[in-house]
Design a protein around this motif. Structure first.
Motif, short mmCIF file in Angstrom:
data_model
loop_
_atom_site.label_atom_id
_atom_site.label_comp_id
_atom_site.label_asym_id
_atom_site.label_seq_id
_atom_site.Cartn_x
_atom_site.Cartn_y
_atom_site.Cartn_z
N ASP A 1 -31.98 30.59 25.89
CA ASP A 1 -30.94 30.59 25.54
C ASP A 1 -30.14 30.71 26.91
O ASP A 1 -30.07 31.78 27.51
CB ASP A 1 -29.92 31.58 24.36
CG ASP A 1 -29.03 31.56 23.71
OD1 ASP A 1 -27.81 31.22 24.58
OD2 ASP A 1 -28.36 30.98 22.83
N CYS B 1 -40.67 30.03 27.59
CA CYS B 1 -41.16 30.97 26.12
C CYS B 1 -42.39 30.02 26.03
O CYS B 1 -42.53 28.90 25.71
CB CYS B 1 -39.39 30.58 25.24
SG CYS B 1 -38.26 31.05 26.09
N LEU C 1 -40.58 27.22 21.93
CA LEU C 1 -39.81 27.72 21.79
C LEU C 1 -38.33 27.73 23.19
O LEU C 1 -39.24 27.43 24.66
CB LEU C 1 -38.95 29.23 21.60
CG LEU C 1 -39.67 29.74 20.16
CD1 LEU C 1 -40.15 30.65 19.92
CD2 LEU C 1 -39.07 28.82 19.10
N ASP D 1 -35.45 35.63 31.03
CA ASP D 1 -36.17 35.12 30.51
C ASP D 1 -36.26 33.61 30.94
O ASP D 1 -35.25 33.06 31.28
CB ASP D 1 -36.62 34.85 28.44
CG ASP D 1 -36.68 35.93 28.08
OD1 ASP D 1 -36.68 36.78 28.95
OD2 ASP D 1 -36.66 36.18 27.24
N GLN E 1 -46.50 35.86 25.16
CA GLN E 1 -45.48 35.71 24.46
C GLN E 1 -44.30 35.20 25.54
O GLN E 1 -42.92 34.04 24.91
CB GLN E 1 -44.81 37.00 23.99
CG GLN E 1 -43.36 36.53 23.14
CD GLN E 1 -42.43 37.95 22.89
OE1 GLN E 1 -41.62 38.91 22.96
NE2 GLN E 1 -43.12 38.76 21.55
N ARG E 2 -43.44 35.25 26.29
CA ARG E 2 -42.76 35.31 27.62
C ARG E 2 -42.66 35.00 28.97
O ARG E 2 -44.32 36.40 28.98
CB ARG E 2 -41.27 35.50 27.13
CG ARG E 2 -40.96 36.83 27.55
CD ARG E 2 -39.96 37.57 26.68
NE ARG E 2 -40.07 37.46 25.55
CZ ARG E 2 -38.78 37.26 24.26
NH1 ARG E 2 -37.99 37.31 24.97
NH2 ARG E 2 -39.11 37.07 23.01
N ARG F 1 -31.78 34.40 26.98
CA ARG F 1 -33.30 35.10 26.10
C ARG F 1 -34.21 34.02 25.23
O ARG F 1 -33.82 32.54 24.58
CB ARG F 1 -32.60 35.75 25.32
CG ARG F 1 -32.65 37.46 25.85
CD ARG F 1 -33.66 37.95 26.54
NE ARG F 1 -32.59 39.09 27.17
CZ ARG F 1 -32.35 39.82 28.30
NH1 ARG F 1 -32.39 38.58 29.34
NH2 ARG F 1 -31.66 40.77 29.18
N CYS F 2 -35.47 33.97 24.91
CA CYS F 2 -36.03 33.77 24.24
C CYS F 2 -36.03 33.75 23.09
O CYS F 2 -35.99 34.71 22.95
CB CYS F 2 -37.53 33.58 24.61
SG CYS F 2 -38.23 32.72 26.04
N PRO F 3 -35.99 32.33 21.75
CA PRO F 3 -36.08 33.22 20.73
C PRO F 3 -37.56 34.13 19.44
O PRO F 3 -38.30 34.08 20.92
CB PRO F 3 -35.80 31.99 19.86
CG PRO F 3 -35.60 30.66 20.75
CD PRO F 3 -36.06 31.06 22.05
N ASP F 4 -37.31 34.80 18.95
CA ASP F 4 -38.44 35.42 19.05
C ASP F 4 -39.39 34.17 18.51
O ASP F 4 -39.06 33.80 17.26
CB ASP F 4 -38.20 36.50 17.31
CG ASP F 4 -39.03 37.20 16.75
OD1 ASP F 4 -39.73 37.07 17.08
OD2 ASP F 4 -38.82 38.01 15.88
N ASN F 5 -41.12 34.62 18.52
CA ASN F 5 -41.44 33.45 18.01
C ASN F 5 -42.53 34.10 16.68
O ASN F 5 -43.55 33.92 16.64
CB ASN F 5 -42.88 33.53 19.26
CG ASN F 5 -43.37 34.10 19.25
OD1 ASN F 5 -43.20 36.03 19.23
ND2 ASN F 5 -44.50 34.11 19.72
N THR G 1 -27.43 33.56 26.69
CA THR G 1 -28.18 34.75 26.17
C THR G 1 -29.91 34.78 27.37
O THR G 1 -29.97 36.22 27.56
CB THR G 1 -28.91 35.22 24.90
OG1 THR G 1 -29.51 34.60 24.69
CG2 THR G 1 -27.90 35.31 24.09
#
Length: 662
Positions: free
Chosen positions: A569, A562, A566, A559, A536-537, A574-578, A572
């Motif tokens: 960000d 991704c 993706l 993160d 996922q990441r 952080r990766c967006p939710d996949n 943040t």
């Protein structure tokens, strides 16, 4: 066997137990200058461990090695144990304390089998007594009766011999030196027979098992792994000393005789702050000598295993959304009491180590990571979908505490004798009556991974020494992590990527020493396990010490790559939710989400050379999958037990790279 050094203390008498290949033997067929990854387990208990034998294990070290090489081994309760894939290396690490002795207690005709109070062990592993319903009686034998048996002193002659030979275990009536030495030689003999350079590596090893005095009883255990076929005539146990400094000094004395070894702390999560304390055992503040002594002898730490993960804790890392992973909050050794997180978790220790170094006291926590199983089955169980736990009597979902206890079993529990009743430990919940939740909090973890030129003792042990290692929660994620100042033009698709990464930087476990204020870059490369979920990441965890007026340690999780196209960000980090989810009706997962491979060249967006020294390590997360306890519930047609994580994200943790500021 050839005695190399004569000494009245057999713990310091070195023997040659095998004939390692000479340097002239040449490289093995799999030799790779850019190093291969090898997966193994350095924490396996067999019938020679006091607790494993008490819990029903009759598997021998020989069977453990055959299991690791891909054979099916039966546990004594009739459960087939087989790995999805063979391991590359293994170390049997039976407890040094009372090693091999409990089998004598089980024999009513033996000298120790006739001691008062030992009746609970008589014939404990005869076929008619190998019953899953013996769980509570076995707990009583190991955790109750054995303490009284072990405290019985031997006679005056035995106590004199214990003093004369510097072997304090001989002063205890329940100790049998002949059985002890026989077990140690069996462990070593199995390791020597199964060591196959180029194909499968074994290590002579054992566990040093110690804890603080009652009533605290917080454990701080180590696995001791030897580099070659040379080893002491007996292991140094906690009966010799329960202080880690004495263990390290013993290892130093062996090293002076040409016997290298390393100790690997485990279950720091259950140590109640003792594993990474900032003082000597006698209360003195630690300094450079302590730090150097510890690091010569403990370059690695076991970050995950069946009794929980020791990376970090939500109380220590409140801004890390993934900190609450396979947390076991109770103490190892005193399982009814809470364990203090500070001083018990790896990330916290890494930060403290940098602070201590800034104060001129050295860094005693500059360690690399591995995972291992701590199986007491003689065979590890890494697969969430086929988890048979760490002891034979946990071979049923009922005993693993993941499903409720049957009415018939409850009737049986009511008939147990008074001395066994305290070990029944049931809990009435909405879905029924369960055994204590602690056993359901155990994890299907973990694996040690080492980047080495070839599958030999010499090459893999050298990887341990330089800390080019990582740990996984059980799946075989492949993970590379490099740092350097010369990676500006690095082509991630170049055929010579690894050559450049090594030539212009350093791998995991190394120091990255700055000569100016150039911002370092980090190469992270992860590939999924074919049997695991897609990735996922990738994340990078940073820790540093604010040496200014704040005098505080800090951490941040980024993160850095991704899946599914993706992007991270920039605000943040952080990766967006996949969108990957688990179907809890059958534990199926989507195969069209996630990645087979993630690769990135990353630089710290908050880098400031004024912050001083720092560490960075990579953490790779798979898509969510069912936890083993959910698999148990699905197979039994019930809802998962309340209070347990329903899904998990399997992961891998690289050893850190330490950035040294100019």
């Amino acid at each position: 066997m050839l005695a190399v050094v004569g000494c009245t203390d057999d713990a310091l008498r070195v023997e040659e137990y095998g004939f390692a290949p000479s340097a002239e033997a040449g490289r093995t067929a799999g030799y790779n200058a850019q190093r291969n990854v090898y997966f193994g387990d350095l924490h396996v208990h067999t019938r020679h461990s006091m607790d494993a034998f008490s819990f029903g294990t009759t598997v021998s070290p020989d069977e453990s090695y055959r299991h690791a090489k891909g054979e099916t081994v039966m546990n004594p309760f009739g459960h087939e144990m087989r790995l999805r894939e063979p391991l590359d290396f293994l170390g049997v690490t039976d407890h040094g304390v009372f090693l091999g002795v409990v089998a004598e207690w089980a024999n009513p005709e033996s000298r120790t089998g006739q001691l008062p109070g030992v009746e609970a062990f008589h014939n404990i592993n005869r076929s008619e007594n190998l019953d899953y319903w013996s769980l509570q009686a076995r707990n009583w034998a190991f955790r109750g009766a054995s303490g009284r048996v072990r405290s019985i002193p031997a006679g005056p002659w035995e106590r004199f011999q214990a003093w004369r030979t510097n072997h304090p275990a001989r002063a205890l009536a329940a100790f049998d030196d002949s059985a002890h030495r026989s077990a140690w030689e069996d462990i070593i003999g199995a390791a020597e027979r199964h060591n196959d350079p180029g194909n499968f590596t074994t290590f002579i090893a054992y566990e040093w098992t110690a804890s603080t005095p009652r009533p605290e009883t917080a454990a701080y255990h180590r696995n001791v792994v030897f580099a070659s076929s040379r080893a002491p005539a007996r292991p140094f146990s906690s009966i010799d000393s329960h202080e880690p400094e004495d263990l390290w000094k013993w290892m130093e004395r062996l090293r002076a005789q040409g016997v290298d070894s390393l100790a690997i702390p485990h279950n720091s999560n259950g140590s109640n702050g003792q594993a990474f304390r900032l003082r000597y055992s006698d209360g003195r503040a630690i300094g450079p000598h302590f730090s150097a002594l510890r690091m010569r002898n403990e370059p690695l730490v076991e970050i995950t295993q069946v009794k929980g993960t020791s990376e970090t804790h939500p109380r220590l890392s409140p801004d890390d959304e993934w900190a609450d992973f396979e947390i076991l909050n109770t103490r190892k050794g005193k399982t009814t009491q809470w364990s203090e997180p500070r001083g018990s978790y790896v990330r916290d220790a890494l930060k403290n180590g940098i602070a201590l170094a800034q104060e001129g006291r050295g860094n005693p926590f500059k360690f690399g990571f591995i995972g291992s199983s701590d199986t007491h089955n003689g065979a590890p169980s890494f697969d969430e979908s086929d988890f048979f736990a760490s002891s034979p009597f946990f071979g049923t979902a009922e005993n693993r505490s993941s499903i409720s206890v049957s009415p018939e079993r409850l009737d049986h529990l009511a008939t147990l004798p008074p001395e066994v009743q305290p070990w029944v430990n049931t809990s009435d919940e909405e879905q029924g009556t369960y055994f204590g939740i602690r056993d359901a909090q155990r994890a299907a973890s973990g694996l040690a991974a080492a980047w080495a030129e070839e599958n030999t003792r010499e090459s893999i042990f050298a990887a341990f020494r330089r800390k080019e290692t990582y740990g996984t929660s059980g799946n075989r994620i492949r993970l590379r992590f490099f740092g350097g100042f010369g990676y500006a033009g690095l082509d991630l698709e170049a055929r010579d990527l690894l050559e450049r990464a090594y030539a212009d930087g350093v791998p995991m476990g190394s120091d990255l020493v700055a000569s100016d204020i150039t911002r370092p870059r980090f190469l992270v490369w992860a590939q999924r396990d074919a049997h695991g979920a897609p990735l996922q990441r990738i994340q990078v965890v940073k820790g540093w010490y604010d040496a200014g007026f704040r005098k505080q340690t800090n951490e941040r999780v980024y993160d850095v790559a991704c899946s599914d196209g993706l992007a991270v960000d920039p605000h943040t980090h952080r990766c967006p939710d996949n969108g990957a989810r688990v179907d809890l009706s059958d534990c199926s997962i989507p195969e069209d989400l996630g990645a087979a491979e993630l690769k990135v060249l990353w630089s710290d967006p908050d880098f400031d050379p004024a912050d001083g020294d720092a560490f960075y390590y990579a953490r790779v997360l798979e898509n969510p999958t069912c936890r083993w306890s959910t698999w148990d519930a699905v197979r039994n047609g019930v809802r998962p037990r309340t209070g347990l994580a329903v899904t998990i994200q399997e992961r891998a943790w690289s050893s850190p790279i330490w950035y040294a500021a100019p």
